[in-house]
Design an enzyme around this catalytic site. Structure first.
Site, PDB file in Angstrom:
ATOM      1  N   CYS A  67      -5.478  18.014  66.295  1.00 36.99           N
ATOM      2  CA  CYS A  67      -5.266  16.609  65.950  1.00 36.99           C
ATOM      3  C   CYS A  67      -5.121  16.580  64.430  1.00 36.99           C
ATOM      4  O   CYS A  67      -4.883  17.639  63.820  1.00 36.99           O
ATOM      5  CB  CYS A  67      -6.372  15.713  66.490  1.00 36.99           C
ATOM      6  SG  CYS A  67      -8.019  15.992  65.827  1.00 36.99           S
ATOM      7  N   HIS A 119     -18.517  36.204  67.592  1.00 36.91           N
ATOM      8  CA  HIS A 119     -19.940  35.872  67.708  1.00 36.91           C
ATOM      9  C   HIS A 119     -20.232  34.716  68.658  1.00 36.91           C
ATOM     10  O   HIS A 119     -21.303  34.675  69.255  1.00 36.91           O
ATOM     11  CB  HIS A 119     -20.521  35.534  66.328  1.00 36.91           C
ATOM     12  CG  HIS A 119     -20.745  36.739  65.467  1.00 36.91           C
ATOM     13  ND1 HIS A 119     -21.511  36.708  64.318  1.00 36.91           N
ATOM     14  CD2 HIS A 119     -20.293  38.017  65.590  1.00 36.91           C
ATOM     15  CE1 HIS A 119     -21.529  37.921  63.770  1.00 36.91           C
ATOM     16  NE2 HIS A 119     -20.787  38.725  64.516  1.00 36.91           N
ATOM     17  N   ASP A 138      -2.862  15.620  69.741  1.00 35.86           N
ATOM     18  CA  ASP A 138      -2.472  14.206  69.739  1.00 35.86           C
ATOM     19  C   ASP A 138      -1.155  14.093  68.963  1.00 35.86           C
ATOM     20  O   ASP A 138      -0.514  15.103  68.626  1.00 35.86           O
ATOM     21  CB  ASP A 138      -3.610  13.308  69.215  1.00 35.86           C
ATOM     22  CG  ASP A 138      -3.832  13.440  67.703  1.00 35.86           C
ATOM     23  OD1 ASP A 138      -3.137  14.255  67.052  1.00 35.86           O
ATOM     24  OD2 ASP A 138      -4.697  12.723  67.175  1.00 35.86           O
ATOM     25  N   HIS A 145     -25.256  38.508  70.593  1.00 36.66           N
ATOM     26  CA  HIS A 145     -24.478  37.269  70.557  1.00 36.66           C
ATOM     27  C   HIS A 145     -24.358  36.648  71.950  1.00 36.66           C
ATOM     28  O   HIS A 145     -24.296  35.428  72.089  1.00 36.66           O
ATOM     29  CB  HIS A 145     -23.101  37.530  69.962  1.00 36.66           C
ATOM     30  CG  HIS A 145     -23.169  38.107  68.580  1.00 36.66           C
ATOM     31  ND1 HIS A 145     -23.726  37.417  67.534  1.00 36.66           N
ATOM     32  CD2 HIS A 145     -22.803  39.315  68.093  1.00 36.66           C
ATOM     33  CE1 HIS A 145     -23.689  38.174  66.440  1.00 36.66           C
ATOM     34  NE2 HIS A 145     -23.136  39.327  66.765  1.00 36.66           N
ATOM     35  N   THR A 182      -7.287  16.141  61.937  1.00 36.26           N
ATOM     36  CA  THR A 182      -8.321  16.969  61.293  1.00 36.26           C
ATOM     37  C   THR A 182      -8.766  18.137  62.148  1.00 36.26           C
ATOM     38  O   THR A 182      -9.446  19.037  61.653  1.00 36.26           O
ATOM     39  CB  THR A 182      -9.573  16.116  61.017  1.00 36.26           C
ATOM     40  OG1 THR A 182     -10.043  15.597  62.276  1.00 36.26           O
ATOM     41  CG2 THR A 182      -9.279  14.970  60.061  1.00 36.26           C
TER      42      THR A 182
HETATM   43  C1  RB5 Z   1      -5.189  10.113  64.229  1.00 41.30           C
HETATM   44  O1  RB5 Z   1      -4.802   9.234  63.227  1.00 41.30           O
HETATM   45  C2  RB5 Z   1      -6.406  10.912  63.797  1.00 41.30           C
HETATM   46  O2  RB5 Z   1      -7.534  10.089  63.745  1.00 41.30           O
HETATM   47  C3  RB5 Z   1      -6.637  12.075  64.715  1.00 41.30           C
HETATM   48  O3  RB5 Z   1      -5.506  12.884  64.741  1.00 41.30           O
HETATM   49  C4  RB5 Z   1      -7.760  13.024  64.361  1.00 41.30           C
HETATM   50  O4  RB5 Z   1      -7.712  13.396  63.027  1.00 41.30           O
HETATM   51  C5  RB5 Z   1      -9.112  12.599  64.780  1.00 41.30           C
HETATM   52  O5  RB5 Z   1     -10.094  13.351  64.656  1.00 41.30           O
END
Ligand code: RB5
Length: 148
Positions: A69, A102, A12, A137, A71
């Site tokens: 993204c 695995h 993203d 596995h 996180t």
């Molecule tokens: C975008 O602000 C953020 O929510 C997205 O990049 C991600 O971390 C969502 O899981």
């Protein structure tokens, strides 16, 4: 180049710069990179990009994928909704190696707001340089997909 050396990348808006650094790194390692964007910084929706990358892998067009993204979590959740996809988020090299050895993970997810570029590239190396061990596995991996 065959699909076995083709890898799809997507993210993203939170991970464009890191995705592009990873794309260059993976290409240097000899992979054909299918970078499906986005390339502009406008806010977008990570499920769209998770699904698009996952479809490339599930269809067999690409052998593996790397998605990002902020996180790594949301895009991973979206990718894992596509049948046949096994995607894990990694912030360390041990996990990156193990999801291949695995879990036969066919997509790696990374959080661009969690790890810096140097660690991210090491995580990518650990993932791409590992191989699925099969054996016990394989039995467990076959059990991941829900049956009716
Ligand atoms: C975008 O602000 C953020 O929510 C997205 O990049 C991600 O971390 C969502 O899981």
């Amino acid at each position: 180049m065959t699909a076995s050396k083709r890898i799809v990348l997507s993210s993203d808006h939170a991970a464009i710069a890191l995705r592009q650094a990873i794309a260059a790194h993976v290409a240097e390692k000899g992979w054909e990179v299918v970078d499906i964007g986005p390339t502009t910084p406008e806010s977008t929706h990570y499920p769209l990009h998770g699904h698009a990358a996952a479809e490339k892998v599930a269809s067999g067009d690409c052998a593996l994928g790397i998605i990002l993204c902020g996180t790594g979590q949301g895009i991973m959740m979206a990718a894992n909704k596509v049948p046949g996809i096994r995607c894990g988020v990694c912030s360390d090299t041990f996990s990156a190696r193990m999801i291949r050895q695995h879990n036969d993970a066919n997509i790696l997810s990374i959080g661009a707001r969690v790890v810096g570029e140097g660690l991210a590239l090491d995580i990518v190396d650990a993932y791409l340089d590992a191989e699925f061990e099969g054996g016990r596995h394989a039995t467990r991996v076959e059990m991941i997909e829900p049956t009716d």
